[in-house]
Design an enzyme around this catalytic site. Structure first.
Site, short mmCIF file in Angstrom:
data_model
loop_
_atom_site.label_atom_id
_atom_site.label_comp_id
_atom_site.label_asym_id
_atom_site.label_seq_id
_atom_site.Cartn_x
_atom_site.Cartn_y
_atom_site.Cartn_z
CD GLU A 43 -7.27 -86.04 53.57
OE1 GLU A 43 -6.83 -85.37 54.53
OE2 GLU A 43 -8.42 -85.91 53.12
NE ARG A 47 -12.58 -84.49 48.32
CZ ARG A 47 -12.19 -83.31 48.75
NH1 ARG A 47 -12.16 -82.29 47.91
NH2 ARG A 47 -11.83 -83.14 49.98
CB THR A 71 -13.20 -87.43 50.65
OG1 THR A 71 -12.25 -86.37 50.52
CG2 THR A 71 -14.57 -86.85 50.38
CE LYS A 131 -11.37 -82.73 56.70
NZ LYS A 131 -10.63 -82.99 55.47
C1 3PG Z 1 -10.83 -81.35 52.46
O1 3PG Z 1 -11.42 -82.33 52.04
O2 3PG Z 1 -10.08 -81.43 53.43
C2 3PG Z 1 -11.11 -80.01 51.85
O3 3PG Z 1 -12.03 -80.12 50.82
C3 3PG Z 1 -9.90 -79.28 51.38
O4 3PG Z 1 -10.31 -77.97 51.20
P1 3PG Z 1 -9.45 -76.88 50.43
O5 3PG Z 1 -9.58 -77.21 48.97
O6 3PG Z 1 -10.09 -75.57 50.76
O7 3PG Z 1 -8.04 -76.97 50.90
#
Ligand code: 3PG
Length: 214
Positions: A43, A47, A71, A131
């Site tokens: 994924e 961002r 995101t 999710k």
């Molecule tokens: C996401 O967008 O899925 C999370 O921000 C990932 O979170 P993590 O950095 O704690 O793995």
């Protein structure tokens, strides 16, 4: 018929790496390092300014991988991600507008949820793979256990706060398809071009989870 989100998550198990790519020139090496550790699905989060460029480069150079865009928080991003080559879409939550955009695009979509009402909203929109964001250690393990009975048939990809030490607590749950996270590709290791270490982190996650399937 195209791939379903359920099938994407099955292929991602145990882990869907969540990538925050600052330098698009490193995207292909990063994806290659993860693939060498056993990763088949990625994924790329939207961002960073060059995320779409990074996503396209991975798709072009490593066609054997499944690459999604993550995101997605604005409806317009769905078409942009599709045009860049994304094969599935991920959002940290879900709204009417995001669900409508996902519908128009027609690619597998993983909406984010946190509460029973959000699960019901996603269900009403026809989504069965969700999710769970943010996953919050043992509290979220308990939450997912509580979701099992009322939401039978729903599968979750907990993300946000998952790492090698708590990964198994989630993967053991029957309603967890896979977990997501940045820990297998920390931006600091990407910046340092520490590809072997990234391969190692991915391989460790795959090895841990293999012990469950045995
Ligand atoms: C996401 O967008 O899925 C999370 O921000 C990932 O979170 P993590 O950095 O704690 O793995």
């Amino acid at each position: 018929m195209g791939l379903t989100m359920d099938e994407v998550l099955d292929r991602a198990r145990p882990v869907l790496p969540v990538l925050v790519i600052e330098d698009a020139n490193l995207a292909v090496d990063l994806a290659r390092a993860l693939a060498a550790g056993g990763i088949e699905v990625l994924e790329v989060t939207l961002r960073t300014p060059r995320a779409l460029e990074a996503l396209s480069a991975i798709r072009r150079e490593l066609p054997e991988l499944l690459v999604g865009a993550g995101t997605l928080i604005h409806a317009a991003q769905f078409a942009e991600a599709r045009d860049a080559g994304a094969q599935f879409m991920v959002s940290p939550g879900c709204t009417e507008q995001l669900a409508a955009a996902a519908d128009r695009i027609g690619l597998p979509y993983l909406p984010g949820v946190m509460t029973p009402s959000e699960v019901l909203f996603a269900l009403e929109k026809g989504y069965r793979s969700l999710k769970l964001f943010p996953a919050n250690g043992e509290t979220s393990v308990k939450l997912l256990k509580s979701f099992k009975e009322p939401f039978s048939g729903i599968r979750f990809c907990p993300t946000g706060g998952i790492h090698a030490d708590n990964l198994m607590n989630f993967l053991r749950l029957p309603n967890v398809a896979c977990v997501g996270g940045t820990w297998v590709a920390p931006p600091s290791l990407v910046r340092a071009r520490a590809w072997d270490q990234i391969t190692q982190l991915a391989a460790e996650a795959c090895l841990l989870s293999a012990s469950l399937e045995a």
